[in-house]
Design an enzyme around this catalytic site. Structure first.
Site, PDB file in Angstrom:
ATOM      1  N   SER A   1       0.822  -1.209   0.000  1.00 40.88           N
ATOM      2  CA  SER A   1       0.000   0.000   0.000  1.00 40.88           C
ATOM      3  C   SER A   1       0.855   1.257   0.000  1.00 40.88           C
ATOM      4  O   SER A   1       1.651   1.478   0.916  1.00 40.88           O
ATOM      5  CB  SER A   1      -0.903   0.018   1.235  1.00 40.88           C
ATOM      6  OG  SER A   1      -1.462   1.310   1.380  1.00 40.88           O
TER       7      SER A   1
ATOM      8  N   HIS B   1      -1.365  -1.498  -3.921  1.00 38.80           N
ATOM      9  CA  HIS B   1      -2.632  -1.226  -3.233  1.00 38.80           C
ATOM     10  C   HIS B   1      -2.762   0.291  -3.029  1.00 38.80           C
ATOM     11  O   HIS B   1      -1.838   0.933  -2.521  1.00 38.80           O
ATOM     12  CB  HIS B   1      -2.598  -1.968  -1.888  1.00 38.80           C
ATOM     13  CG  HIS B   1      -3.843  -1.912  -1.070  1.00 38.80           C
ATOM     14  ND1 HIS B   1      -4.888  -2.800  -1.230  1.00 38.80           N
ATOM     15  CD2 HIS B   1      -4.200  -1.097  -0.050  1.00 38.80           C
ATOM     16  CE1 HIS B   1      -5.838  -2.531  -0.346  1.00 38.80           C
ATOM     17  NE2 HIS B   1      -5.446  -1.491   0.385  1.00 38.80           N
TER      18      HIS B   1
ATOM     19  N   ASP C   1      -5.039   3.205  -1.328  1.00 34.36           N
ATOM     20  CA  ASP C   1      -6.084   3.469  -0.330  1.00 34.36           C
ATOM     21  C   ASP C   1      -6.699   4.842  -0.563  1.00 34.36           C
ATOM     22  O   ASP C   1      -6.070   5.869  -0.324  1.00 34.36           O
ATOM     23  CB  ASP C   1      -5.476   3.405   1.071  1.00 34.36           C
ATOM     24  CG  ASP C   1      -5.158   1.977   1.484  1.00 34.36           C
ATOM     25  OD1 ASP C   1      -6.088   1.148   1.465  1.00 34.36           O
ATOM     26  OD2 ASP C   1      -3.998   1.692   1.818  1.00 34.36           O
TER      27      ASP C   1
ATOM     28  N   MET D   1      -9.318   7.587   0.477  1.00 34.19           N
ATOM     29  CA  MET D   1     -10.080   8.006   1.665  1.00 34.19           C
ATOM     30  C   MET D   1     -10.659   9.395   1.433  1.00 34.19           C
ATOM     31  O   MET D   1      -9.992  10.251   0.854  1.00 34.19           O
ATOM     32  CB  MET D   1      -9.156   8.039   2.883  1.00 34.19           C
ATOM     33  CG  MET D   1      -8.445   6.734   3.142  1.00 34.19           C
ATOM     34  SD  MET D   1      -7.471   6.819   4.655  1.00 34.19           S
ATOM     35  CE  MET D   1      -6.642   5.216   4.579  1.00 34.19           C
TER      36      MET D   1
ATOM     37  N   HIS E   1      -8.642   0.434  -3.180  1.00 35.16           N
ATOM     38  CA  HIS E   1      -9.498   0.210  -2.012  1.00 35.16           C
ATOM     39  C   HIS E   1     -10.197   1.526  -1.676  1.00 35.16           C
ATOM     40  O   HIS E   1      -9.570   2.459  -1.176  1.00 35.16           O
ATOM     41  CB  HIS E   1      -8.588  -0.270  -0.852  1.00 35.16           C
ATOM     42  CG  HIS E   1      -9.294  -0.507   0.435  1.00 35.16           C
ATOM     43  ND1 HIS E   1      -8.616  -0.708   1.627  1.00 35.16           N
ATOM     44  CD2 HIS E   1     -10.616  -0.600   0.748  1.00 35.16           C
ATOM     45  CE1 HIS E   1      -9.476  -0.899   2.600  1.00 35.16           C
ATOM     46  NE2 HIS E   1     -10.701  -0.832   2.101  1.00 35.16           N
TER      47      HIS E   1
ATOM     48  N   MET F   1     -12.371   3.763   0.424  1.00 31.36           N
ATOM     49  CA  MET F   1     -12.973   3.991   1.751  1.00 31.36           C
ATOM     50  C   MET F   1     -13.689   5.329   1.671  1.00 31.36           C
ATOM     51  O   MET F   1     -13.235   6.343   2.200  1.00 31.36           O
ATOM     52  CB  MET F   1     -11.872   3.987   2.822  1.00 31.36           C
ATOM     53  CG  MET F   1     -11.338   2.578   3.075  1.00 31.36           C
ATOM     54  SD  MET F   1      -9.718   2.578   3.853  1.00 31.36           S
ATOM     55  CE  MET F   1      -8.702   2.733   2.399  1.00 31.36           C
TER      56      MET F   1
ATOM     57  N   MET G   1     -10.972  -6.130   6.662  1.00 29.62           N
ATOM     58  CA  MET G   1     -10.161  -5.145   7.384  1.00 29.62           C
ATOM     59  C   MET G   1      -9.872  -5.687   8.785  1.00 29.62           C
ATOM     60  O   MET G   1     -10.783  -6.105   9.495  1.00 29.62           O
ATOM     61  CB  MET G   1     -10.912  -3.815   7.521  1.00 29.62           C
ATOM     62  CG  MET G   1     -11.154  -3.083   6.238  1.00 29.62           C
ATOM     63  SD  MET G   1      -9.875  -1.968   5.610  1.00 29.62           S
ATOM     64  CE  MET G   1      -8.679  -1.751   6.825  1.00 29.62           C
TER      65      MET G   1
ATOM     66  N   GLY H   1      -8.508   3.880   7.945  1.00 31.17           N
ATOM     67  CA  GLY H   1      -8.225   5.320   8.014  1.00 31.17           C
ATOM     68  C   GLY H   1      -6.742   5.619   8.107  1.00 31.17           C
ATOM     69  O   GLY H   1      -6.289   6.645   7.610  1.00 31.17           O
TER      70      GLY H   1
ATOM     71  N   ASP I   1      -6.277  -6.794   5.338  1.00 35.46           N
ATOM     72  CA  ASP I   1      -5.695  -5.449   5.294  1.00 35.46           C
ATOM     73  C   ASP I   1      -5.666  -4.830   6.689  1.00 35.46           C
ATOM     74  O   ASP I   1      -6.706  -4.609   7.297  1.00 35.46           O
ATOM     75  CB  ASP I   1      -6.558  -4.593   4.354  1.00 35.46           C
ATOM     76  CG  ASP I   1      -5.964  -3.236   4.052  1.00 35.46           C
ATOM     77  OD1 ASP I   1      -4.854  -2.931   4.535  1.00 35.46           O
ATOM     78  OD2 ASP I   1      -6.623  -2.470   3.320  1.00 35.46           O
ATOM     79  N   GLY I   2      -4.443  -4.556   7.156  1.00 38.28           N
ATOM     80  CA  GLY I   2      -4.285  -3.800   8.401  1.00 38.28           C
ATOM     81  C   GLY I   2      -3.504  -4.545   9.455  1.00 38.28           C
ATOM     82  O   GLY I   2      -3.903  -5.622   9.898  1.00 38.28           O
TER      83      GLY I   2
ATOM     84  N   SER J   1       2.819  -0.127   6.361  1.00 38.79           N
ATOM     85  CA  SER J   1       3.972   0.323   7.147  1.00 38.79           C
ATOM     86  C   SER J   1       5.072  -0.722   7.253  1.00 38.79           C
ATOM     87  O   SER J   1       6.258  -0.384   7.219  1.00 38.79           O
ATOM     88  CB  SER J   1       3.520   0.768   8.536  1.00 38.79           C
ATOM     89  OG  SER J   1       2.731  -0.212   9.122  1.00 38.79           O
TER      90      SER J   1
HETATM   91  C1  DX5 Z   1      -5.958   1.299   6.275  1.00 42.31           C
HETATM   92  C2  DX5 Z   1      -5.641   0.892   4.859  1.00 42.31           C
HETATM   93  C3  DX5 Z   1      -4.521  -0.065   4.741  1.00 42.31           C
HETATM   94  C4  DX5 Z   1      -3.194   0.440   5.254  1.00 42.31           C
HETATM   95  C5  DX5 Z   1      -2.517  -0.725   5.905  1.00 42.31           C
HETATM   96  O1  DX5 Z   1      -7.131   2.006   6.343  1.00 42.31           O
HETATM   97  O2  DX5 Z   1      -6.759   0.317   4.224  1.00 42.31           O
HETATM   98  O3  DX5 Z   1      -4.373  -0.550   3.407  1.00 42.31           O
HETATM   99  O4  DX5 Z   1      -2.352   0.944   4.263  1.00 42.31           O
HETATM  100  O5  DX5 Z   1      -1.390  -0.253   6.551  1.00 42.31           O
HETATM  101  P1  DX5 Z   1      -0.615  -1.135   7.630  1.00 42.31           P
HETATM  102  O6  DX5 Z   1      -0.045  -2.308   6.896  1.00 42.31           O
HETATM  103  O7  DX5 Z   1       0.424  -0.170   8.121  1.00 42.31           O
HETATM  104  O8  DX5 Z   1      -1.591  -1.533   8.688  1.00 42.31           O
HETATM  105 ZN    ZN Z   2      -6.371  -0.732   2.168  1.00 38.44          ZN
END
Ligand code: DX5
Ligand code: ZN
Length: 223
Positions: free
Chosen positions: A12, A37, A39, A41, A70, A72, A141, A146, A179-180, A202
């Site tokens: 991501s 990926h 994200d 938002m 993805h 959100m 998730m 977020g 994811d997460g 991360s």
């Molecule tokens: C969070 C995202 C994730 C995020 C995951 O809302 O949907 O895709 O990038 O990050 P890590 O791997 O740091 O939890």
């Molecule tokens: Zn994501």
């Protein structure tokens, strides 16, 4: 079973430096991750804002890897055509807040991309029952969406076990993505729950050797 299965890693760019996205995409490629990926938002569905279709169209010429988008966001149906036109390979939206989920899945499919559905930690997996045969990807998730860098909520993996079991019992074709909060300490449990796709933000971008992180995510021993 772990050793035989080819787990996919979706890195991501949320955790990348947004001023150096091209380098981030090259790093994802050279580290042998499988998908990019993205994200999206909107500051409403989740308490954070990232980017829109322009990021997808800017990333598109940088790589041949599938772009896993993805969403959100509220009212995804209004902007899904722009993400499809921008070059998204997969468009994943959230069950929560959408009444006409069946229609949105068909909308995505008709535009070309693969269609995915996602649920947040507090949504029961049973609410997906009517779309299990319609989607290409189900993204579970394991943090409240977020932000990157949060801790995985292990109870969410029960949903992955349920989806994996239903898939073998009923012959559904979806991939299960998680994811997460996936990192070296949590990845083995995530894999053994029945996951196919491991999303990493991360742990990938903070690693001193991201390629090694991908290998470990895919089941190699640290070394
Ligand atoms: C969070 C995202 C994730 C995020 C995951 O809302 O949907 O895709 O990038 O990050 P890590 O791997 O740091 O939890
Ligand atoms: Zn994501």
């Amino acid at each position: 079973m772990d050793a035989a299965k080819n787990f996919l890693v979706a890195a991501s760019i949320l955790s990348a430096d947004f001023s150096r996205i091209a380098e981030a995409v090259k790093l994802i490629e050279s580290s042998r991750a499988d998908w990019v990926h993205l994200d999206v938002m909107d500051g409403s569905f989740v308490p954070n804002l990232t980017f829109g279709p322009k990021m997808v169209s800017d990333v598109r010429p940088l790589t041949l890897l599938p772009l896993d988008v993805h969403l959100m966001i509220d009212r995804p149906d209004r902007i899904i055509p722009d993400f499809a036109k921008a070059g998204a390979d997969h468009i994943i939206f959230h069950l929560e807040g959408n009444v006409h989920v069946n229609r949105i899945i068909h909308q995505i499919r008709e535009l070309g991309p693969k269609a995915g559905i996602s649920i947040v930690p507090s949504t029961p997996v049973a609410l997906l029952s009517e779309v299990l045969d319609l989607v290409d990807v189900i993204l579970i998730m394991t943090v409240n969406p977020g932000f990157g860098g949060q801790e995985l909520i292990p109870e969410c993996l029960e949903k992955v076990r349920t989806l994996d079991r239903l898939r073998s019992e009923q012959g559904y074709g979806y991939l299960i993505s998680v994811d997460g909060g996936i990192n070296r300490s949590t990845v083995a449990e995530v894999r053994s729950a029945g996951t196919d796709v491991l999303v990493t933000g991360s742990s990938f971008f903070r690693a001193s050797n991201p390629a090694e992180e991908v290998r470990i995510f895919k089941g190699a021993r640290p070394g």
